[in-house]
Design a protein around this motif. Sequence first.
Motif, PDB file in Angstrom:
ATOM      1  N   ASN A  23       0.722  -1.151   0.021  1.00 51.27           N
ATOM      2  CA  ASN A  23      -0.010   0.115  -0.020  1.00 51.27           C
ATOM      3  C   ASN A  23       0.926   1.468  -0.323  1.00 51.27           C
ATOM      4  N   TRP A  24       2.155   1.025  -0.243  1.00 54.20           N
ATOM      5  CA  TRP A  24       3.018   2.326   0.057  1.00 54.20           C
ATOM      6  C   TRP A  24       2.858   3.250  -1.044  1.00 54.20           C
ATOM      7  N   MET A  25       2.362   2.845  -2.452  1.00 55.18           N
ATOM      8  CA  MET A  25       2.028   4.009  -3.539  1.00 55.18           C
ATOM      9  C   MET A  25       0.981   4.670  -2.928  1.00 55.18           C
ATOM     10  N   TYR A  26      -0.043   4.111  -2.337  1.00 55.77           N
ATOM     11  CA  TYR A  26      -1.440   4.979  -1.939  1.00 55.77           C
ATOM     12  C   TYR A  26      -0.907   5.727  -0.739  1.00 55.77           C
ATOM     13  N   LEU A  27      -0.004   5.221   0.003  1.00 50.50           N
ATOM     14  CA  LEU A  27       0.347   6.146   1.245  1.00 50.50           C
ATOM     15  C   LEU A  27       0.913   7.377   0.972  1.00 50.50           C
ATOM     16  N   PHE A  28       2.153   7.233  -0.006  1.00 48.71           N
ATOM     17  CA  PHE A  28       2.914   8.291  -0.539  1.00 48.71           C
ATOM     18  C   PHE A  28       1.935   9.154  -1.186  1.00 48.71           C
ATOM     19  N   SER A  29       1.101   8.734  -2.105  1.00 44.52           N
ATOM     20  CA  SER A  29       0.074   9.503  -2.819  1.00 44.52           C
ATOM     21  C   SER A  29      -0.920  10.439  -2.027  1.00 44.52           C
ATOM     22  N   THR A  30      -1.277   9.670  -0.846  1.00 40.17           N
ATOM     23  CA  THR A  30      -1.953  10.470   0.097  1.00 40.17           C
ATOM     24  C   THR A  30      -1.266  11.404   0.938  1.00 40.17           C
ATOM     25  N   LEU A  31      -0.162  11.093   1.666  1.00 43.88           N
ATOM     26  CA  LEU A  31       0.467  11.831   2.698  1.00 43.88           C
ATOM     27  C   LEU A  31       1.411  12.613   2.248  1.00 43.88           C
ATOM     28  N   THR A  32       2.004  12.476   0.988  1.00 40.97           N
ATOM     29  CA  THR A  32       3.380  13.467   0.697  1.00 40.97           C
ATOM     30  C   THR A  32       3.306  14.180  -0.745  1.00 40.97           C
ATOM     31  N   GLY A  33       4.324  15.128  -0.628  1.00 38.31           N
ATOM     32  CA  GLY A  33       4.358  15.631  -1.975  1.00 38.31           C
ATOM     33  C   GLY A  33       5.008  15.061  -3.122  1.00 38.31           C
ATOM     34  N   ILE A  34       5.355  13.638  -2.964  1.00 33.25           N
ATOM     35  CA  ILE A  34       5.689  13.067  -4.037  1.00 33.25           C
ATOM     36  C   ILE A  34       4.876  12.027  -4.697  1.00 33.25           C
ATOM     37  N   GLY A  35       3.526  12.717  -4.254  1.00 32.49           N
ATOM     38  CA  GLY A  35       2.227  11.901  -4.998  1.00 32.49           C
ATOM     39  C   GLY A  35       2.336  11.719  -6.354  1.00 32.49           C
ATOM     40  N   ASN A  36       2.855  12.625  -7.270  1.00 35.88           N
ATOM     41  CA  ASN A  36       2.921  12.482  -8.448  1.00 35.88           C
ATOM     42  C   ASN A  36       3.608  11.336  -9.132  1.00 35.88           C
ATOM     43  N   ALA A  37       4.929  11.316  -8.320  1.00 35.68           N
ATOM     44  CA  ALA A  37       5.653   9.720  -8.720  1.00 35.68           C
ATOM     45  C   ALA A  37       4.780   8.658  -8.373  1.00 35.68           C
ATOM     46  N   ALA A  38       4.363   8.755  -7.212  1.00 33.53           N
ATOM     47  CA  ALA A  38       3.452   7.635  -6.716  1.00 33.53           C
ATOM     48  C   ALA A  38       2.305   7.131  -7.506  1.00 33.53           C
ATOM     49  N   ASP A  39       1.801   8.222  -7.938  1.00 38.87           N
ATOM     50  CA  ASP A  39       0.445   8.057  -8.895  1.00 38.87           C
ATOM     51  C   ASP A  39       0.845   7.237 -10.405  1.00 38.87           C
ATOM     52  N   ASN A  40       2.000   7.682 -10.975  1.00 37.13           N
ATOM     53  CA  ASN A  40       2.625   6.983 -12.007  1.00 37.13           C
ATOM     54  C   ASN A  40       3.553   5.731 -11.968  1.00 37.13           C
ATOM     55  N   PHE A  41       3.382   5.205 -10.473  1.00 36.22           N
ATOM     56  CA  PHE A  41       4.238   3.980 -10.332  1.00 36.22           C
ATOM     57  C   PHE A  41       3.643   2.790 -10.924  1.00 36.22           C
ATOM     58  N   ASN A  42       4.427   1.830 -11.629  1.00 42.71           N
ATOM     59  CA  ASN A  42       3.883   0.757 -12.107  1.00 42.71           C
ATOM     60  C   ASN A  42       4.905  -0.375 -12.157  1.00 42.71           C
ATOM     61  N   GLY A  43       5.768  -0.069 -11.209  1.00 42.89           N
ATOM     62  CA  GLY A  43       6.683  -1.247 -10.845  1.00 42.89           C
ATOM     63  C   GLY A  43       7.740  -1.761 -11.865  1.00 42.89           C
ATOM     64  N   ASN A  44       7.799  -0.890 -13.003  1.00 42.15           N
ATOM     65  CA  ASN A  44       8.615  -1.208 -14.034  1.00 42.15           C
ATOM     66  C   ASN A  44       9.789  -0.196 -13.951  1.00 42.15           C
ATOM     67  N   GLY A  45      11.056  -0.628 -14.300  1.00 37.80           N
ATOM     68  CA  GLY A  45      12.101   0.225 -14.613  1.00 37.80           C
ATOM     69  C   GLY A  45      13.154  -0.550 -14.356  1.00 37.80           C
ATOM     70  N   SER A  46      14.466   0.161 -14.169  1.00 35.33           N
ATOM     71  CA  SER A  46      15.741  -0.200 -13.894  1.00 35.33           C
ATOM     72  C   SER A  46      15.929  -0.715 -12.448  1.00 35.33           C
ATOM     73  N   SER A  47      16.775  -1.380 -12.028  1.00 35.46           N
ATOM     74  CA  SER A  47      17.337  -1.570 -10.654  1.00 35.46           C
ATOM     75  C   SER A  47      17.530  -0.351  -9.954  1.00 35.46           C
ATOM     76  N   SER A  48      17.768   0.646 -10.713  1.00 34.48           N
ATOM     77  CA  SER A  48      18.377   2.097 -10.010  1.00 34.48           C
ATOM     78  C   SER A  48      17.044   3.052  -9.906  1.00 34.48           C
ATOM     79  N   GLY A  49      16.023   2.533 -10.260  1.00 35.43           N
ATOM     80  CA  GLY A  49      14.906   3.176  -9.948  1.00 35.43           C
ATOM     81  C   GLY A  49      13.956   3.037 -11.240  1.00 35.43           C
ATOM     82  N   SER A  50      12.506   3.577 -10.923  1.00 30.10           N
ATOM     83  CA  SER A  50      11.559   3.367 -11.856  1.00 30.10           C
ATOM     84  C   SER A  50      11.529   4.531 -12.583  1.00 30.10           C
ATOM     85  N   ALA A  51      11.796   4.348 -14.010  1.00 29.76           N
ATOM     86  CA  ALA A  51      11.812   5.509 -14.753  1.00 29.76           C
ATOM     87  C   ALA A  51      10.558   6.149 -14.953  1.00 29.76           C
TER      88      ALA A  51
END
Length: 247
Positions: A23-51
């Motif tokens: 539920n971390w994406m829901y939590l970050f989206s609800t509680l923090t200013g990084i909701g933009n990144a959380a809303d676009n999260f789909n778990g894909n990307g490189s090991s150094s971060g989800s592009a």
Amino acid sequence: MVTTTKKKRYLEASDIKDKARGNWMYLFSTLTGIGNAADNFNGNGSSSGSANARSACPVHGGVSNKAFYFFNDANETGAGGCNSCGVHSDFGLIMWANGWEYRRTLEAVADALDIDESERKRTYKPKPQEQIKPRELTAAELEKNLNLKNKMSQQWREAYPLNKGKAKPARLYFKQRGLGDIGLLGGEVRLHPGIKYWVEDKDCKFGYKCLGTFPCIISTVRNKDGEPTTLHYTYITKDGKKADVPC
Ligand SMILES: [Zn+2]
């Protein structure tokens, strides 16, 4: 939402963390200013971060609203980071992003997950908070943090205290901002004679383009306990103007 009473609620961190898993994406989206990144999260990307899941760093800002990223397993682990500020996870990420203390973070996460105090009291035994460990960083993440720290330490050592002749661009910069006699600013601020400014550019080798080398005011950033956490960089010109770079 649970009813908040004046009496301090009993909150079991490991219980809240168990329920936050997935539920971390829901939590970050609800509680923090990084909701933009959380809303676009789909778990894909490189090991150094989800592009696909990026936003401005909630602490230092950064270039192109992309400095902050999530790891691929972030919805499970709550892990993400910033190229300048390092890697953070779960409660620690919210504390870092919002400047919140631990207790406030725990309360907010419990509320967002509708966790009920009495139920936890029946189900769980209290555990001292020292036993609650954040997610362990991987060797690669630790190395990334260490490299960043080493680079910052080196730039700090190379920089001049504000009363030195070579720190003149910084004195001019502060003067133009209405600060006349700045002294040493408590030794928390120095002037580096020249740091390269990089921006992401897919067309370039290694994906970065250099916009030039600029004098740079380096300031120590401390947390509420007074411990230094990172350095803040302000790129300027030799005559003390803001350099023509994104931040
Ligand atoms: Zn940052």
